[in-house]
Design an enzyme around this catalytic site. Structure first.
Site, PDB file in Angstrom:
ATOM      1  NE  ARG A 109      -4.142   1.782   0.563  1.00  0.00           N
ATOM      2  CZ  ARG A 109      -5.107   1.982  -0.323  1.00  0.00           C
ATOM      3  NH1 ARG A 109      -5.018   1.482  -1.541  1.00  0.00           N
ATOM      4  NH2 ARG A 109      -6.182   2.669  -0.001  1.00  0.00           N
ATOM      5  CB  THR A 400      -8.536  -1.251  -8.808  1.00  0.00           C
ATOM      6  OG1 THR A 400      -8.559  -0.052  -8.077  1.00  0.00           O
ATOM      7  CG2 THR A 400      -7.700  -2.244  -8.069  1.00  0.00           C
ATOM      8  CB  THR A 418      -5.307   0.206  -7.344  1.00  0.00           C
ATOM      9  OG1 THR A 418      -6.141   1.260  -7.809  1.00  0.00           O
ATOM     10  CG2 THR A 418      -4.804   0.566  -5.960  1.00  0.00           C
ATOM     11  CD  GLU A 420      -8.804   5.818  -5.592  1.00  0.00           C
ATOM     12  OE1 GLU A 420      -8.951   4.631  -5.303  1.00  0.00           O
ATOM     13  OE2 GLU A 420      -9.757   6.597  -5.711  1.00  0.00           O
ATOM     14  CD  GLU A 439      -4.398   3.688  -4.014  1.00  0.00           C
ATOM     15  OE1 GLU A 439      -5.552   3.274  -3.887  1.00  0.00           O
ATOM     16  OE2 GLU A 439      -3.736   3.543  -5.071  1.00  0.00           O
ATOM     17  CG  ASP A 442      -8.544   4.971  -1.389  1.00  0.00           C
ATOM     18  OD1 ASP A 442      -9.452   5.459  -2.079  1.00  0.00           O
ATOM     19  OD2 ASP A 442      -8.010   3.870  -1.641  1.00  0.00           O
ATOM     20  CB  SER A 464     -12.286  -1.396  -0.615  1.00  0.00           C
ATOM     21  OG  SER A 464     -12.801  -0.326   0.102  1.00  0.00           O
ATOM     22  N   GLY A 484     -12.785  -1.952  -8.119  1.00  0.00           N
ATOM     23  CA  GLY A 484     -14.064  -1.263  -7.929  1.00  0.00           C
ATOM     24  C   GLY A 484     -14.215  -0.492  -6.638  1.00  0.00           C
ATOM     25  N   GLY A 485     -13.093   0.015  -6.065  1.00  0.00           N
ATOM     26  CA  GLY A 485     -13.207   0.796  -4.835  1.00  0.00           C
ATOM     27  C   GLY A 485     -13.897  -0.023  -3.761  1.00  0.00           C
TER      28      GLY A 485
HETATM   29  N1  GLU Z   1      -8.091   2.816  -3.889  1.00  0.00           N
HETATM   30  C1  GLU Z   1      -9.007   1.740  -3.801  1.00  0.00           C
HETATM   31  C2  GLU Z   1      -8.837   0.937  -2.556  1.00  0.00           C
HETATM   32  O1  GLU Z   1      -7.745   0.729  -2.143  1.00  0.00           O
HETATM   33  C3  GLU Z   1      -8.764   0.814  -4.907  1.00  0.00           C
HETATM   34  C4  GLU Z   1      -9.030   1.495  -6.122  1.00  0.00           C
HETATM   35  C5  GLU Z   1     -10.431   1.343  -6.444  1.00  0.00           C
HETATM   36  O2  GLU Z   1     -10.772   0.281  -6.961  1.00  0.00           O
HETATM   37  O3  GLU Z   1     -11.159   2.268  -6.139  1.00  0.00           O
HETATM   38  O4  GLU Z   1      -9.783   0.498  -2.000  1.00  0.00           O
END
Ligand code: GLU
Length: 584
Positions: A109, A400, A418, A420, A439, A442, A464, A484-485
């Protein structure tokens, strides 16, 4: 086609040459089109992209293991899916080691710069942060690739980067997804000179069917291969990244506000990918392994499964309600464990699951669900649902990428990575061919006293990402994950429920229409879900908002006797690519 026919053809010399020195990613007889399901032996891969899957397959065929193939495929995705992931991003990798019969995870991360504080993002409009130097986290991917290979791989980072470098040189065919993603980003890409030069050649997105080459990225990969990760983590590539973050190359005359970032070279040199114990949940006698905080993936999927486990029956209503409750707890309790106390064991305890499950009735519960108290003291059924405090989730997009690989030894990787947003922060490091991540969006922007996910110096934003490996009797049964966040969590959960509770075959479990309930008043759902289940769930008090697509999952199922089924999306995000080393 036989060699004789080849010899008789007009382009003999060329073909002979290509037979002598075929590019690694096209050496195998893999089909020239993407197929979403492949079953066979000797190793398997599923990614969103045919070129990346082919890279993984060729590494497996050359004797590499699942980690080798996963890293090579991730680097290839940095070429063909550059808006989703790449060397300046981050991710989470879950690995089943067949010899040791153990699951390991590696946290790659991104981190906040040391100069970042709880108020650094306060008052900044989200959209403005998206395209900025301020949102760029210290990249984790390269350190993660290196650590994964050194700990669990059999090849060097240098070798793992080779196929991706070749792919960047030779180029790939622009498909409708790449074209659409470029078009959707064109307004911001055109304001950053390095990004416009790479992704809007001649001022427009590259047309579908054209070949897209990225020689700068090829050079970057090769130099990284030669000089090693320290070139980025404190070396001159790091200096270029810092320069770009602090002074984004905005096109003269552009009116876009592109805030500079706080990253210093020392932030890069102190970055470490981390080995963490996996989060383990038991469900239906299976062991479900996921990612620990700072990802909320393992704990939220795990808590929802624990809740479902104690309910008398599991249907879509229960799936939505368990997810609602698990998200209330995720939002309240999960952050970077280096900065905040995360009550992980209690969140995943049976007592807590029972207390939470008790709130699920025949009808959708009032919004919002309040977080529970994972404090070790549980009543079987507290009286009435406590009043909740509204949560405001940051907007989610379909960014992602996720990949799964298994090798002939039975090792398995589930890896989500990802940058982001789709297109990251839209800033290409000049001359280097890759986008920076955003990122740090987030983090909770605040002010939000007590929120576990406020920014902080060196802190990792809550994720996530939910790469997941399911074991049955200590051996792999499933591997799954998605982009997909925050919808990643519900996508993985829904696939597991589809497969394990509703008895769908894995391809069906991925293809089935999706809904995502994240403690929001209405549940996001695809049209197919609303058409099929909307009426019955609306009668139980659920409401829905339409969303075109949720997730873009990839998965494996281990069918016994060394047989593996690799599965990708049939249609979402243009469909994915499943390949096996030996068919059938
Ligand atoms: N930044 C998101 C997360 O770590 C992943 C990226 C996404 O799919 O939104 O949850």
């Amino acid at each position: 086609m036989s060699i004789r026919v080849l010899a008789a053809s007009a382009s003999t010399a060329l073909l002979a040459l290509s037979l002598l020195a075929p590019p690694a990613h096209s050496r195998d007889p893999a089909p020239p089109v993407k197929v979403p399901v492949a079953t066979g032996h000797g190793g398997a891969v599923s990614t969103v992209d045919l070129d990346a899957s082919k890279v993984a397959l060729s590494v497996l065929r050359e004797g590499g293991n699942a980690v080798d193939a996963a890293v090579a495929a991730a680097a290839a995705l940095g070429v063909t899916e550059p808006y989703s992931a790449g060397l300046a991003g981050g991710g989470f990798l879950v690995y089943y080691d067949a010899k040791r019969r153990k699951v390991f995870t590696i946290d790659g991360r991104e981190t906040a710069p040391r100069a970042m504080t709880a108020s650094s993002l306060e008052g900044i409009p989200f959209n403005e942060a998206v395209t900025s130097g301020l949102s760029a986290g210290v990249p984790g991917s390269v350190a993660q690739w290196d650590l994964a290979l050194r700990r669990h791989g059999t090849i060097s980072l240098r070798r793992a980067l080779e196929p991706a470098a070749r792919l960047a040189d030779e180029g790939f065919t622009v498909d409708t997804t790449f074209h659409a993603q470029t078009s959707a980003n064109a307004a911001r890409f055109k304001d950053i000179s390095s990004t416009a030069a790479l992704y809007l050649p001649g001022g427009a997105p590259p047309p579908v069917g054209s070949t897209f080459r990225n020689p700068d990225l090829a050079r970057t990969y090769r130099e990284l291969a030669r000089r090693g990760p320290s070139w980025l983590y404190g070396g001159s590539l790091g200096s270029e990244i810092v320069r770009t973050v602090k002074s984004p190359p905005v096109v003269p005359g552009s009116t876009r506000v592109v805030r500079p970032g706080l990253m210093e070279l020392s932030d890069l040199s102190s970055y470490r990918a981390l080995r963490r114990p996996a989060v383990k949940t038991s469900y239906q006698g299976l062991d479900v392994y996921g990612m620990a905080p700072p990802s909320s993936g393992g704990s939220t999927v795990g808590e929802a499964l624990n809740i479902l486990q104690v309910l008398p029956s599991v249907g879509l209503h229960q799936y939505l309600e368990a997810s609602r409750l698990a998200f209330a707890d995720r939002n309240r309790y999960i952050g970077d464990p280096a900065s905040v106390e995360v009550p992980l064991a209690e969140l995943l305890s049976d007592g807590f699951a029972k207390e939470r499950a008790c709130l699920i009735g025949d009808r959708a519960m009032p919004h919002p669900a309040a977080p529970g108290s994972p404090d070790g003291s549980y009543t079987p059924c507290p009286t009435g649902p406590p009043a909740g405090k509204g949560t405001s989730e940051a907007p989610e997009g379909p960014e992602t990428t996720h990949l799964v690989v298994a090798d002939r030894h039975g090792n398995v990787v589930a890896y989500t990575n990802t940058i982001e947003s789709t297109g990251g922060n839209a800033i290409v490091v000049p001359g280097r061919g890759f986008l920076l991540n955003n990122e740090l969006t987030d983090f909770t922007f605040g002010p939000a006293p007590g929120d576990p996910n406020l920014p902080g110096p060196g802190k990792r934003p809550r994720s996530s990402m939910s790469p997941t490996i399911v074991l049955k009797d200590g051996k792999p049964l499933l591997a799954v994950g998605s982009p997909g966040g925050a919808t990643i969590i519900t996508t993985v959960l829904q696939i597991l429920v589809n497969r394990l509770d509703f008895g769908m075959a894995l391809p069906e479990a991925l293809a089935a229409p999706r809904a995502s309930q994240r403690n929001t008043p209405a549940t996001q759902a695809e049209q197919g879900f609303i058409d099929r289940y909307g009426a019955e769930l609306t009668a139980k008090g659920h409401t829905f908002t339409l969303t075109p697509e949720i997730g873009a999952a990839t998965a494996l199922e281990f069918l016994g006797g060394g047989k593996v089924q690799a599965v990708a999306e049939p249609t979402r995000r243009g469909g994915g690519s499943a390949l096996v080393v030996i068919s059938k």
